[in-house]
Design an enzyme around this catalytic site. Structure first.
Site, PDB file in Angstrom:
ATOM      1  N   GLY A  29      23.348   2.844   1.074  1.00 57.75           N
ATOM      2  CA  GLY A  29      22.445   1.696   0.936  1.00 57.75           C
ATOM      3  C   GLY A  29      22.893   0.929  -0.303  1.00 57.75           C
ATOM      4  N   LYS A 198      10.494   8.681 -14.761  1.00 55.81           N
ATOM      5  CA  LYS A 198      10.790   7.656 -13.748  1.00 55.81           C
ATOM      6  C   LYS A 198       9.674   7.649 -12.703  1.00 55.81           C
ATOM      7  CE  LYS A 198      13.160   4.459 -11.673  1.00 55.81           C
ATOM      8  NZ  LYS A 198      13.792   4.604 -10.434  1.00 55.81           N
ATOM      9  N   ASN A 202       7.307   4.596 -11.494  1.00 56.37           N
ATOM     10  CA  ASN A 202       7.200   4.215 -10.076  1.00 56.37           C
ATOM     11  C   ASN A 202       5.753   4.287  -9.571  1.00 56.37           C
ATOM     12  OD1 ASN A 202      10.436   5.623  -9.429  1.00 56.37           O
ATOM     13  ND2 ASN A 202       9.903   3.477  -9.373  1.00 56.37           N
ATOM     14  N   ASN A 206       5.213   0.661  -8.138  1.00 57.73           N
ATOM     15  CA  ASN A 206       5.572   0.501  -6.723  1.00 57.73           C
ATOM     16  C   ASN A 206       4.383   0.287  -5.776  1.00 57.73           C
ATOM     17  OD1 ASN A 206       7.937   1.098  -8.070  1.00 57.73           O
ATOM     18  ND2 ASN A 206       8.830   2.235  -6.379  1.00 57.73           N
ATOM     19  N   ASN A 216       7.464  -7.698  -9.366  1.00 57.74           N
ATOM     20  CA  ASN A 216       7.050  -6.785 -10.440  1.00 57.74           C
ATOM     21  C   ASN A 216       6.335  -7.544 -11.559  1.00 57.74           C
ATOM     22  OD1 ASN A 216       8.329  -4.866  -8.934  1.00 57.74           O
ATOM     23  ND2 ASN A 216       9.996  -4.476 -10.377  1.00 57.74           N
ATOM     24  N   GLU A 280       8.522   5.482   0.150  1.00 65.43           N
ATOM     25  CA  GLU A 280       8.742   6.745  -0.574  1.00 65.43           C
ATOM     26  C   GLU A 280       7.437   7.290  -1.155  1.00 65.43           C
ATOM     27  OE1 GLU A 280      13.106   5.685  -2.412  1.00 65.43           O
ATOM     28  OE2 GLU A 280      11.389   4.526  -3.077  1.00 65.43           O
TER      29      GLU A 280
HETATM   30  O1  KPL Z   1      12.515   1.850  -9.528  1.00 64.10           O
HETATM   31  C1  KPL Z   1      11.945   0.810  -9.241  1.00 64.10           C
HETATM   32  C2  KPL Z   1      11.778   0.519  -7.811  1.00 64.10           C
HETATM   33  O2  KPL Z   1      11.621  -0.623  -7.415  1.00 64.10           O
HETATM   34  O3  KPL Z   1      11.817   1.485  -7.032  1.00 64.10           O
HETATM   35  C3  KPL Z   1      11.378  -0.061 -10.322  1.00 64.10           C
HETATM   36  C4  KPL Z   1      11.635   0.592 -11.664  1.00 64.10           C
HETATM   37  C5  KPL Z   1       9.914  -0.230 -10.129  1.00 64.10           C
HETATM   38  C6  KPL Z   1      12.038  -1.404 -10.395  1.00 64.10           C
HETATM   39  O4  KPL Z   1      11.660  -2.257  -9.381  1.00 64.10           O
END
Ligand code: KPL
Length: 317
Positions: A29, A198, A202, A206, A216, A280
């Site tokens: 991807g 992380k 997210n 997200n 964002n 996800e």
């Molecule tokens: O990791 C990201 C994602 O979109 O999955 C962030 C850090 C939120 C950046 O868009």
């Protein structure tokens, strides 16, 4: 270079030799294709493994202005059998179905390196892969697949890699391989801390950007930013129980920094919902909720966001 892992004990000598490594990227991807191009540019033998069996070759150009296009063999069994490193860049929910059918073809010495948003996917298949050296990674490089043949490197970033199991812990030399291809790389034996941080970011960005179908940057608006802060408060309680040392104020500040640095971007979950794809969420907020339950912590805001995304998925798919 098939004997890469046989040389684990001599890896420091081995990397003075700067020899090419045989690498297969599972899931080309945006992120997988970005790494494929940079690893090939650095002289490694890179092939791709995709969902479909055709075509047998794929050309990718990195950034529209780049005249040199990179050509890769696709779904070539021989390359897979002889790969030193299988770099797994499929989404967390695809890990099991994409990887398990390939395992019988791999040498036990093939290093498995996982890079995806979220946590829990590797634990779910641990028994199947633990005889391989296993590594995990998280990156802040931005990548966008502009077309099936063009990858845009939208933002320079930093990548953290670290071991998932004991034999993975002997693979620090990979830091050099990756550093020469797409810097900067940090080796972190306590990779879980980086993955949790992380995951926390997210969780805050997200689901909200997917529900509001916004960029964002819109999360910095005071009304939505209140929700971001409430998410962070709950996430922070779970982090504390997981022994991740991160003050709540630092977490909120990091989330707001990411919001501002990526203000013009759409999050991956936003794009998944927009394109009517599975998200996800189970490996991001879902993983958080699982851990919260184990620790007896109440997380009503994250639960609401989780349910809203699941509802969206049901309606979209
Ligand atoms: O990791 C990201 C994602 O979109 O999955 C962030 C850090 C939120 C950046 O868009």
């Amino acid at each position: 270079m098939f004997f890469l892992v046989n040389l684990l004990h001599f890896s420091h000598y081995f990397f003075f030799l700067d020899l090419p490594v045989n690498i297969t990227i599972l899931g080309p991807g945006a992120v997988g294709s970005l790494w494929a191009c940079y690893l090939q540019k650095a002289g490694h033998n890179v092939s791709l493994w995709t969902r479909s069996s055709t075509p047998s070759e794929l050309s990718l150009s990195l950034n529209a202005k780049d005249n040199s296009s990179h050509s890769f063999s696709c779904n070539d069994k021989d390359s897979l059998i002889h790969c030193d490193l299988l770099f797994i860049t499929v989404k967390a929910w695809q890990v099991e179905s994409a990887l398990l059918p390939l395992l019988p073809l791999l040498s036990q010495e093939t290093i498995l390196l996982f890079m995806h948003n979220g946590m829990g996917a590797i634990d779910a298949i641990k028994a199947h892969i633990n005889h391989h050296p296993v590594l995990q990674a998280t990156t802040t490089h931005g990548a966008l697949k502009e077309s099936s043949h063009t990858i845009k490197h939208t933002g320079m970033g930093h990548t953290v890699i670290g071991p998932f199991n004991a034999s993975g812990n002997q693979c620090q030399f990979l830091q050099n391989v990756l550093e020469h291809s797409l810097p900067s790389i940090e080796w972190n034996p306590g990779i879980d801390i980086a993955l949790w941080k992380k995951l926390a970011i997210n969780c805050a960005i997200n689901p909200l950007t997917a529900i509001h179908q916004c960029k964002n940057g819109q999360l910095s608006q005071p009304d939505i930013n209140q929700d971001v802060i409430h998410v962070c408060t709950e996430v922070h309680q779970v982090l504390q129980k997981e022994d991740i040392e991160w003050e709540e104020i630092e977490l909120v500040s990091m989330v707001n920094q990411v919001i501002s640095a990526t203000s013009e971007n759409y999050s991956s979950m936003n794009r998944d919902c927009f394109h009517k794809r599975k998200t996800e969420i189970d490996f991001i907020t879902g993983y958080l909720l699982q851990k919260a339950k184990q620790h007896g912590i109440s997380t009503p805001i994250n639960e609401t966001l989780y349910n809203q995304i699941k509802q969206l998925e049901e309606n979209l798919l």
